[in-house]
Design a protein around this motif. Structure first.
Motif, short mmCIF file in Angstrom:
data_model
loop_
_atom_site.label_atom_id
_atom_site.label_comp_id
_atom_site.label_asym_id
_atom_site.label_seq_id
_atom_site.Cartn_x
_atom_site.Cartn_y
_atom_site.Cartn_z
N THR A 95 0.70 -1.39 0.03
CA THR A 95 -0.03 0.08 -0.06
C THR A 95 1.00 1.45 -0.21
N ASP A 96 2.12 1.09 -0.24
CA ASP A 96 3.16 2.22 -0.24
C ASP A 96 3.14 2.97 0.92
N VAL A 157 -5.52 -4.84 9.21
CA VAL A 157 -7.04 -4.62 8.52
C VAL A 157 -7.12 -2.99 8.43
N ILE A 158 -6.74 -2.22 9.24
CA ILE A 158 -6.87 -0.57 9.40
C ILE A 158 -6.09 -0.07 8.29
N VAL A 159 -4.72 -0.72 8.11
CA VAL A 159 -3.83 -0.33 6.96
C VAL A 159 -4.75 -0.54 5.58
N PHE A 160 -5.26 -1.78 5.57
CA PHE A 160 -5.98 -2.12 4.23
C PHE A 160 -7.22 -1.09 4.09
N PHE A 161 -7.91 -1.07 4.92
CA PHE A 161 -9.18 -0.09 4.69
C PHE A 161 -8.76 1.25 4.18
N ARG A 163 -6.02 2.25 3.15
CA ARG A 163 -5.25 2.75 1.90
C ARG A 163 -5.82 1.85 0.60
N ILE A 164 -6.95 1.54 0.85
CA ILE A 164 -7.70 0.56 -0.09
C ILE A 164 -7.28 1.07 -1.64
N ARG A 165 -7.44 2.35 -1.75
CA ARG A 165 -7.03 2.92 -3.14
C ARG A 165 -5.62 2.65 -3.73
N HIS A 166 -4.81 2.13 -2.86
CA HIS A 166 -3.44 2.06 -3.41
C HIS A 166 -3.51 0.45 -3.61
N ILE A 167 -4.63 -0.31 -3.67
CA ILE A 167 -4.47 -1.68 -4.12
C ILE A 167 -5.29 -1.90 -5.20
N GLU A 168 -4.78 -2.73 -6.11
CA GLU A 168 -5.62 -3.12 -7.31
C GLU A 168 -6.72 -3.66 -6.91
N SER A 169 -7.80 -3.21 -7.77
CA SER A 169 -9.44 -3.56 -7.28
C SER A 169 -9.60 -5.38 -7.56
N HIS A 170 -8.77 -5.78 -8.39
CA HIS A 170 -9.05 -7.22 -8.52
C HIS A 170 -8.33 -8.09 -7.58
N LYS A 171 -7.72 -7.39 -6.42
CA LYS A 171 -6.91 -8.21 -5.78
C LYS A 171 -7.31 -7.77 -4.40
N ARG A 172 -8.44 -6.98 -4.18
CA ARG A 172 -8.79 -6.53 -2.66
C ARG A 172 -9.59 -7.66 -2.04
N ARG A 173 -10.37 -8.59 -3.12
CA ARG A 173 -11.27 -9.42 -2.33
C ARG A 173 -10.51 -10.50 -1.92
N CYS A 174 -9.58 -10.88 -2.39
CA CYS A 174 -8.47 -12.18 -1.84
C CYS A 174 -7.75 -11.74 -0.70
N ILE A 175 -7.36 -10.34 -0.56
CA ILE A 175 -6.77 -9.88 0.54
C ILE A 175 -7.77 -9.73 1.85
N ILE A 176 -9.02 -9.31 1.44
CA ILE A 176 -10.04 -9.14 2.39
C ILE A 176 -10.10 -10.57 3.16
N ILE A 177 -10.18 -11.63 2.35
CA ILE A 177 -10.48 -13.05 2.81
C ILE A 177 -9.55 -13.34 3.61
#
Length: 311
Positions: A95-96, A157-161, A163-177
């Motif tokens: 997430t840079d 989890v906090i960093v993910f949500f 900085r979610i704009r810094h993660i490709e959309s097709h990879k977000r679902r897998c990361i969330i899981i």
């Protein structure tokens, strides 16, 4: 061996992932150390190995050397902390987020370092509980270890949500899981220590990272796409010798401008990682129309520039 079948199964899965990951990188002749996924996978293997060993020894307290059992538990606790801490650092990386101030670095590393000290200092007070289905260990070291695991998983989890704009959309679902599975598994393990499902959490985490980010085949496909785009761009550049390294410079400028705008908070709804990646890939093709322009045009243009310089 009936008490460590789950750990052995998870160990085989992670070992297969690591072998496949290494072999594919060598076959594609790619740099194996672009990220620290290989180190994280090896750490996961160690964690699963010590988890398997402790599941075996804790159920054979009468025949196993107490010091050996204590050492194996210490290594397992340190490994599980290190794996979850590595997951948090990996999330910061993708997430840079690069903490530069001392206070920020201290906030990242202090809980991990403090936990290591507490776990090592109190490992001698470890207690072994005879459960209904299996034996397990409890004590200050165990509580501290799993508390830190939950803390760092929540921070991930906090960093993910945030900085979610810094993660490709097709990879977000897998990361969330895999992040939510890790958080759920660690919480269950904390309140129900007899379940011994830590190995599932580690395996899901490594598998999730591999599928979403580290699969060498997907990286190779992405590189082929970039090479194809640059090949078309080079066709344009080769027709006009006056452009020099214009295409490469333009691509770098586009990326730097977009990233700086994103870091400063401009156009948050537009400047996602997907958008920046697409703009960067499209930048070399901004002069693609020159392919259909007649060569004399470029020669006359170059000659006029030469005359102007002579005058």
């Amino acid at each position: 061996m009936e008490h460590c079948k789950l750990q052995i199964g998870c160990l085989v899965v992670v070992l297969y992932i690591l072998i496949s990951y290494t072999r594919q990188y060598k076959s594609y002749k790619m740099n194996l150390h672009e990220t620290f996924f290989d180190e994280l996978s090896i750490l996961g293997l160690l964690c699963l190995s010590f988890d398997c060993a402790t599941a075996y020894t804790v159920n054979r307290l009468d025949s196993v050397n107490p010091l050996l059992n204590l050492f194996l538990h210490l290594m397992f606790l340190l490994c599980i902390d290190s794996v979850v801490f590595g997951l948090f650092l990996y999330m910061l990386n993708i997430t840079d987020v690069h903490p530069r101030r001392r206070i920020a670095k201290l906030a990242v590393y202090f809980p991990y370092i403090a936990n290591i000290i507490v776990v090592v200092a109190n490992i001698g007070t470890l207690n072994y509980i005879y459960g209904e289905h299996t034996n397990y260990s409890m004590g200050i070291s165990v509580y501290t270890c799993f508390s830190m695991v939950i803390v760092y998983t929540l921070m991930t989890v906090i960093v993910f949500f945030t900085r979610i704009r810094h993660i490709e959309s097709h990879k977000r679902r897998c990361i969330i899981i895999y992040v939510l599975v890790s958080l759920t598994g660690m919480t269950i393990q904390f309140f129900n220590p007899e379940y011994l499902i830590t190995s599932i959490v580690v395996t899901v985490m490594i598998l999730g990272i591999y599928l979403s980010y580290e699969d060498p085949a997907l990286k190779e496909l992405s590189e082929y796409y970039s090479e194809t785009v640059m090949s078309f761009a080079n066709l344009v550049e080769n027709r006009d010798s006056s452009t020099g390294g214009h295409i490469k410079r333009t691509t770098k400028y586009v990326r730097l401008i977009a990233q700086n705008l994103q870091n400063r908070g401009y156009h948050k709804d537009i400047l996602t990682k997907d958008y920046i990646s697409n703009v960067e890939k499209a930048a070399p093709l901004h002069d693609i129309g020159k392919i259909s322009v007649r060569m004399p045009f470029f020669k006359n243009r170059e000659n006029s520039r030469t005359k102007n310089l002579l005058l």
